[in-house]
Design an enzyme around this catalytic site. Structure first.
Site, PDB file in Angstrom:
ATOM      1  N   GLU A 240     -16.913 -42.510  32.608  1.00 32.63           N
ATOM      2  CA  GLU A 240     -16.356 -41.233  32.138  1.00 32.63           C
ATOM      3  C   GLU A 240     -15.163 -41.500  31.212  1.00 32.63           C
ATOM      4  O   GLU A 240     -15.001 -40.842  30.181  1.00 32.63           O
ATOM      5  CB  GLU A 240     -15.908 -40.369  33.327  1.00 32.63           C
ATOM      6  CG  GLU A 240     -17.042 -39.778  34.156  1.00 32.63           C
ATOM      7  CD  GLU A 240     -17.646 -40.781  35.144  1.00 32.63           C
ATOM      8  OE1 GLU A 240     -17.115 -41.905  35.273  1.00 32.63           O
ATOM      9  OE2 GLU A 240     -18.655 -40.448  35.781  1.00 32.63           O
TER      10      GLU A 240
ATOM     11  N   SER B 121      -9.458 -57.673  43.205  1.00 34.35           N
ATOM     12  CA  SER B 121     -10.508 -58.689  43.345  1.00 34.35           C
ATOM     13  C   SER B 121      -9.889 -60.049  43.616  1.00 34.35           C
ATOM     14  O   SER B 121      -8.919 -60.444  42.951  1.00 34.35           O
ATOM     15  CB  SER B 121     -11.339 -58.782  42.063  1.00 34.35           C
ATOM     16  OG  SER B 121     -11.986 -57.584  41.795  1.00 34.35           O
TER      17      SER B 121
ATOM     18  N   GLU C  18     -10.303 -58.353  28.171  1.00 37.57           N
ATOM     19  CA  GLU C  18     -11.224 -58.294  29.303  1.00 37.57           C
ATOM     20  C   GLU C  18     -12.686 -58.277  28.882  1.00 37.57           C
ATOM     21  O   GLU C  18     -13.549 -58.733  29.601  1.00 37.57           O
ATOM     22  CB  GLU C  18     -10.907 -57.065  30.163  1.00 37.57           C
ATOM     23  CG  GLU C  18     -11.517 -57.141  31.542  1.00 37.57           C
ATOM     24  CD  GLU C  18     -10.906 -56.148  32.528  1.00 37.57           C
ATOM     25  OE1 GLU C  18      -9.777 -55.685  32.304  1.00 37.57           O
ATOM     26  OE2 GLU C  18     -11.567 -55.841  33.523  1.00 37.57           O
TER      27      GLU C  18
ATOM     28  N   SER D  13     -13.980 -46.759  34.017  1.00 34.23           N
ATOM     29  CA  SER D  13     -15.216 -46.070  34.406  1.00 34.23           C
ATOM     30  C   SER D  13     -15.931 -45.520  33.168  1.00 34.23           C
ATOM     31  O   SER D  13     -15.348 -45.364  32.095  1.00 34.23           O
ATOM     32  CB  SER D  13     -14.891 -44.924  35.367  1.00 34.23           C
ATOM     33  OG  SER D  13     -14.279 -43.870  34.654  1.00 34.23           O
TER      34      SER D  13
ATOM     35  N   GLN E  87      -5.506 -59.665  39.733  1.00 31.63           N
ATOM     36  CA  GLN E  87      -4.956 -58.638  38.837  1.00 31.63           C
ATOM     37  C   GLN E  87      -4.522 -57.421  39.641  1.00 31.63           C
ATOM     38  O   GLN E  87      -5.368 -56.701  40.183  1.00 31.63           O
ATOM     39  CB  GLN E  87      -6.044 -58.229  37.826  1.00 31.63           C
ATOM     40  CG  GLN E  87      -5.647 -57.141  36.858  1.00 31.63           C
ATOM     41  CD  GLN E  87      -6.782 -56.804  35.888  1.00 31.63           C
ATOM     42  OE1 GLN E  87      -7.946 -57.051  36.188  1.00 31.63           O
ATOM     43  NE2 GLN E  87      -6.443 -56.251  34.746  1.00 31.63           N
ATOM     44  N   GLY E  88      -3.226 -57.187  39.706  1.00 33.13           N
ATOM     45  CA  GLY E  88      -2.696 -56.082  40.506  1.00 33.13           C
ATOM     46  C   GLY E  88      -2.338 -54.880  39.653  1.00 33.13           C
ATOM     47  O   GLY E  88      -1.151 -54.598  39.426  1.00 33.13           O
ATOM     48  N   TYR E  89      -3.353 -54.160  39.177  1.00 28.58           N
ATOM     49  CA  TYR E  89      -3.105 -52.941  38.407  1.00 28.58           C
ATOM     50  C   TYR E  89      -3.313 -51.708  39.295  1.00 28.58           C
ATOM     51  O   TYR E  89      -2.406 -50.919  39.499  1.00 28.58           O
ATOM     52  CB  TYR E  89      -4.087 -52.844  37.230  1.00 28.58           C
ATOM     53  CG  TYR E  89      -3.761 -53.643  35.991  1.00 28.58           C
ATOM     54  CD1 TYR E  89      -2.877 -54.717  36.010  1.00 28.58           C
ATOM     55  CD2 TYR E  89      -4.358 -53.330  34.775  1.00 28.58           C
ATOM     56  CE1 TYR E  89      -2.611 -55.443  34.862  1.00 28.58           C
ATOM     57  CE2 TYR E  89      -4.090 -54.054  33.620  1.00 28.58           C
ATOM     58  CZ  TYR E  89      -3.223 -55.109  33.673  1.00 28.58           C
ATOM     59  OH  TYR E  89      -2.968 -55.815  32.532  1.00 28.58           O
ATOM     60  N   SER E  90      -4.565 -51.543  39.803  1.00 28.53           N
ATOM     61  CA  SER E  90      -4.938 -50.290  40.473  1.00 28.53           C
ATOM     62  C   SER E  90      -4.167 -50.070  41.770  1.00 28.53           C
ATOM     63  O   SER E  90      -3.844 -51.025  42.484  1.00 28.53           O
ATOM     64  CB  SER E  90      -6.432 -50.293  40.803  1.00 28.53           C
ATOM     65  OG  SER E  90      -7.178 -50.521  39.656  1.00 28.53           O
TER      66      SER E  90
HETATM   67  C1  LIG Z   1     -15.815 -54.168  41.923  1.00 25.19           C
HETATM   68  C2  LIG Z   1     -14.459 -53.719  41.489  1.00 25.19           C
HETATM   69  C3  LIG Z   1     -13.475 -54.646  41.237  1.00 25.19           C
HETATM   70  C4  LIG Z   1     -12.200 -54.220  40.859  1.00 25.19           C
HETATM   71  N1  LIG Z   1     -11.225 -55.168  40.658  1.00 25.19           N
HETATM   72  C5  LIG Z   1      -9.977 -54.764  40.349  1.00 25.19           C
HETATM   73  C6  LIG Z   1      -8.918 -55.724  40.226  1.00 25.19           C
HETATM   74  O1  LIG Z   1      -9.127 -56.930  40.391  1.00 25.19           O
HETATM   75  N2  LIG Z   1      -7.681 -55.285  39.948  1.00 25.19           N
HETATM   76  C7  LIG Z   1      -7.400 -53.966  39.754  1.00 25.19           C
HETATM   77  O2  LIG Z   1      -6.249 -53.636  39.469  1.00 25.19           O
HETATM   78  N3  LIG Z   1      -8.370 -53.017  39.878  1.00 25.19           N
HETATM   79  C8  LIG Z   1      -9.647 -53.407  40.169  1.00 25.19           C
HETATM   80  N4  LIG Z   1     -10.640 -52.463  40.323  1.00 25.19           N
HETATM   81  C9  LIG Z   1     -10.296 -51.050  40.216  1.00 25.19           C
HETATM   82  C10 LIG Z   1     -10.843 -50.329  38.997  1.00 25.19           C
HETATM   83  O3  LIG Z   1     -10.104 -50.685  37.860  1.00 25.19           O
HETATM   84  C11 LIG Z   1     -10.751 -48.825  39.326  1.00 25.19           C
HETATM   85  O4  LIG Z   1     -11.674 -48.574  40.371  1.00 25.19           O
HETATM   86  C12 LIG Z   1     -11.093 -47.962  38.145  1.00 25.19           C
HETATM   87  O5  LIG Z   1     -10.095 -48.060  37.171  1.00 25.19           O
HETATM   88  C13 LIG Z   1     -11.258 -46.479  38.551  1.00 25.19           C
HETATM   89  O6  LIG Z   1     -10.132 -46.055  39.260  1.00 25.19           O
HETATM   90  P1  LIG Z   1     -10.252 -45.356  40.694  1.00 25.19           P
HETATM   91  O7  LIG Z   1     -11.162 -46.187  41.533  1.00 25.19           O
HETATM   92  O8  LIG Z   1      -8.884 -45.076  41.178  1.00 25.19           O
HETATM   93  O9  LIG Z   1     -11.036 -44.008  40.438  1.00 25.19           O
HETATM   94  P2  LIG Z   1     -10.395 -42.622  39.847  1.00 25.19           P
HETATM   95  O10 LIG Z   1      -9.523 -42.944  38.689  1.00 25.19           O
HETATM   96  O11 LIG Z   1      -9.802 -41.907  41.029  1.00 25.19           O
HETATM   97  O12 LIG Z   1     -11.681 -41.919  39.363  1.00 25.19           O
HETATM   98  C14 LIG Z   1     -12.602 -41.263  40.251  1.00 25.19           C
HETATM   99  C15 LIG Z   1     -13.710 -40.638  39.407  1.00 25.19           C
HETATM  100  O13 LIG Z   1     -13.143 -39.657  38.524  1.00 25.19           O
HETATM  101  C16 LIG Z   1     -13.459 -39.946  37.174  1.00 25.19           C
HETATM  102  N5  LIG Z   1     -12.328 -39.615  36.302  1.00 25.19           N
HETATM  103  C17 LIG Z   1     -11.035 -40.011  36.473  1.00 25.19           C
HETATM  104  N6  LIG Z   1     -10.259 -39.523  35.468  1.00 25.19           N
HETATM  105  C18 LIG Z   1     -11.096 -38.850  34.642  1.00 25.19           C
HETATM  106  C19 LIG Z   1     -10.911 -38.136  33.414  1.00 25.19           C
HETATM  107  N7  LIG Z   1      -9.701 -38.057  32.834  1.00 25.19           N
HETATM  108  N8  LIG Z   1     -12.000 -37.580  32.834  1.00 25.19           N
HETATM  109  C20 LIG Z   1     -13.237 -37.677  33.406  1.00 25.19           C
HETATM  110  N9  LIG Z   1     -13.463 -38.330  34.569  1.00 25.19           N
HETATM  111  C21 LIG Z   1     -12.416 -38.913  35.177  1.00 25.19           C
HETATM  112  C22 LIG Z   1     -13.747 -41.434  37.153  1.00 25.19           C
HETATM  113  O14 LIG Z   1     -14.573 -41.803  36.072  1.00 25.19           O
HETATM  114  C23 LIG Z   1     -14.408 -41.643  38.494  1.00 25.19           C
HETATM  115  O15 LIG Z   1     -15.779 -41.308  38.408  1.00 25.19           O
HETATM  116  C24 LIG Z   1     -11.919 -52.855  40.701  1.00 25.19           C
HETATM  117  C25 LIG Z   1     -12.931 -51.915  40.955  1.00 25.19           C
HETATM  118  C26 LIG Z   1     -14.184 -52.322  41.358  1.00 25.19           C
HETATM  119  C27 LIG Z   1     -15.237 -51.285  41.623  1.00 25.19           C
END
Ligand SMILES: Cc1cc2nc3c(=O)[nH]c(=O)nc-3n(C[C@H](O)[C@H](O)[C@H](O)COP(=O)(O)OP(=O)(O)OC[C@H]3O[C@@H](n4cnc5c(N)ncnc54)[C@H](O)[C@@H]3O)c2cc1C
Length: 395
Positions: free
Chosen positions: A376, A164, A247, A374, A129-132
């Site tokens: 939050e 992942s 999901e 997350s 899944q290529g979202y992030s």
């Molecule tokens: C084990 C694992 C597997 C994953 N697998 C995939 C995958 O297969 N494909 C994929 O696309 N992604 C994947 N992800 C990514 C995951 O979807 C992102 O990590 C997640 O959406 C959070 O984005 P970020 O890491 O960029 O953190 P950020 O968005 O940068 O957030 C950083 C911190 O700020 C907080 N925050 C952000 N915005 C707000 C707000 N508006 N209000 C309050 N707090 C806020 C967050 O809660 C977090 O604590 C995976 C992540 C993990 C840990």
């Protein structure tokens, strides 16, 4: 959940099949795979997943016209519970089967459905899944990867991260900006992209657990056919949200059976180490059991109610409530495990970084409150939809 005699027969048939088949070369796979353990026995788990598929146990919830078994909700719950109870390994094809499959059924063209669904069901092709992206996680609408048409193909440029299983995937479903200059959710498209091509570089990311289940993925002029866009070009946001809604479905009940087993083993450890005599730890173990019971009741209630039945405010926040409940619960279980095991839990059992199951649980569960949205973000959703609090200004 009310079970019919037919559901009970389904459960019996599945139980017997799992007992008869988790034997021989598959016996050693019990308990392997899953969060923090995806590196384990990949080739063998792939063989097991294909074996499962050949016996008709994949695509259970898909409608029959798409090659699925058209199983009822109760049967899908039974599948996930019995599967987890048997200790069968985590399925390597779950991203295709549980995320992309339902998305193609809901939004794909008949050609896309014919091309991809059988291979997902048979576990012949694995998906990621290529979202992030580095600048688009919680704020997914900030996706900056672009795709532009060049004759009959999309040409993709950008970077995905935390992807992942990209290192074992044959294909990626991804969000890319196909309208130059567009902003936020507009102008995004949902593309199906073959992973094994020279324009794609996959770089593993090493995690706290010492293993690498996710990756950075670089697209440098990667290509995919023009017709491999799901939904209309520019309508990718709607399709991507559709995928996210699949999901956190019935699989959550199977996950809870896994949690129950972990808690059961921790209680045994507490007896063994003497921690069970400590009033504070006893209290926390009992609270963990109560938390699990509450989570199960909540999951069953909201699944049974189905969309709309329990009122819009309940159904639209139910997945967020469940995500916050299970992720915090699981993190606390990891913390409790470290305390039950005491000082020895601080030391790896072998060089260079050989973690036991509890240490891996403790470390990997830090990710539970991040992936799949997350905590939050989930609390923001609850604050807005269930409590009617005003939207937060985006910085
Ligand atoms: C084990 C694992 C597997 C994953 N697998 C995939 C995958 O297969 N494909 C994929 O696309 N992604 C994947 N992800 C990514 C995951 O979807 C992102 O990590 C997640 O959406 C959070 O984005 P970020 O890491 O960029 O953190 P950020 O968005 O940068 O957030 C950083 C911190 O700020 C907080 N925050 C952000 N915005 C707000 C707000 N508006 N209000 C309050 N707090 C806020 C967050 O809660 C977090 O604590 C995976 C992540 C993990 C840990």
């Amino acid at each position: 959940m009310q079970l019919s005699p037919e559901d009970e027969r389904f459960r019996e048939r599945l139980r017997r099949w799992l007992a008869d088949n988790l034997t021989g070369r598959f016996a050693a796979l019990r308990g392997t795979g899953g969060p923090g353990r995806e590196h384990e026995a990949h080739a063998e788990r792939l063989a097991w997943n294909r074996h499962l598929a050949a016996a008709g146990w994949t695509g259970l919830g898909w409608p029959a016209e798409h090659g699925g078994a058209g199983a009822t909700l109760a049967q899908q719950v039974i599948f996930h519970e019995e599967y987890a109870r048997s200790g069968a390994p985590t399925r390597v094809g779950y991203l295709g089967e549980e995320l992309l499959g339902p998305t193609l059924i809901a939004f794909g063209t008949p050609e896309q459905q014919r091309r991809f669904l059988p291979a997902i069901k048979a576990v012949d092709e694995l998906w990621c899944q290529g979202y992030s992206e580095p600048g688009a996680g919680s704020d997914l609408a900030a996706v900056a990867t672009t795709a532009a048409l060049d004759g009959g193909e999309w040409v993709i440029t950008g970077q995905k991260t935390w992807t992942s299983l990209a290192h074992v995937a044959d294909w990626c479903f991804l969000l890319a900006r196909t309208k130059a200059g567009s902003r936020r959710g507009e102008g995004l498209s949902y593309l199906l992209v073959p992973m094994r091509q020279s324009g794609i570089t996959v770089r593993p990311i090493r995690q706290l657990t010492g293993t690498s289940e996710f990756n950075e993925v670089f697209f440098d002029g990667a290509r995919t056919r023009r017709d491999l866009v799901v939904g209309a070009p520019g309508d990718g946001w709607r399709v991507a949200m559709g995928t996210l809604s699949f999901e956190r479905g019935v699989a959550t009940l199977g996950q809870q059976i896994g949690f129950e087993r972990e808690l059961g083993r921790l209680v045994e450890e507490a007896r063994r180490t003497g921690a069970a005599a400590d009033p504070v730890l006893r209290d926390r173990l009992a609270r963990a059991w109560i938390g699990l019971a509450a989570m199960r009741a909540h999951a069953l209630d909201t699944l049974e109610a189905g969309p709309g039945a329990a009122g819009p405010e309940v159904t639209s926040t139910a997945p967020s409530v469940l995500k916050v409940l299970w992720s915090r619960w699981h993190q606390e279980l990891g913390e409790l495990a470290m305390e039950v095991l005491g000082a020895p839990s601080m030391v790896a059992r072998g060089a260079p970084y050989d973690l036991d199951d509890w240490q891996r649980l403790f470390l990997f569960s830090r990710a539970d409150t991040i992936y799949g949205g997350s905590d939050e973000i989930q609390r923001n959703i609850i604050a807005g939809r269930a409590l009617g609090l005003p939207r937060q200004d985006r910085p």
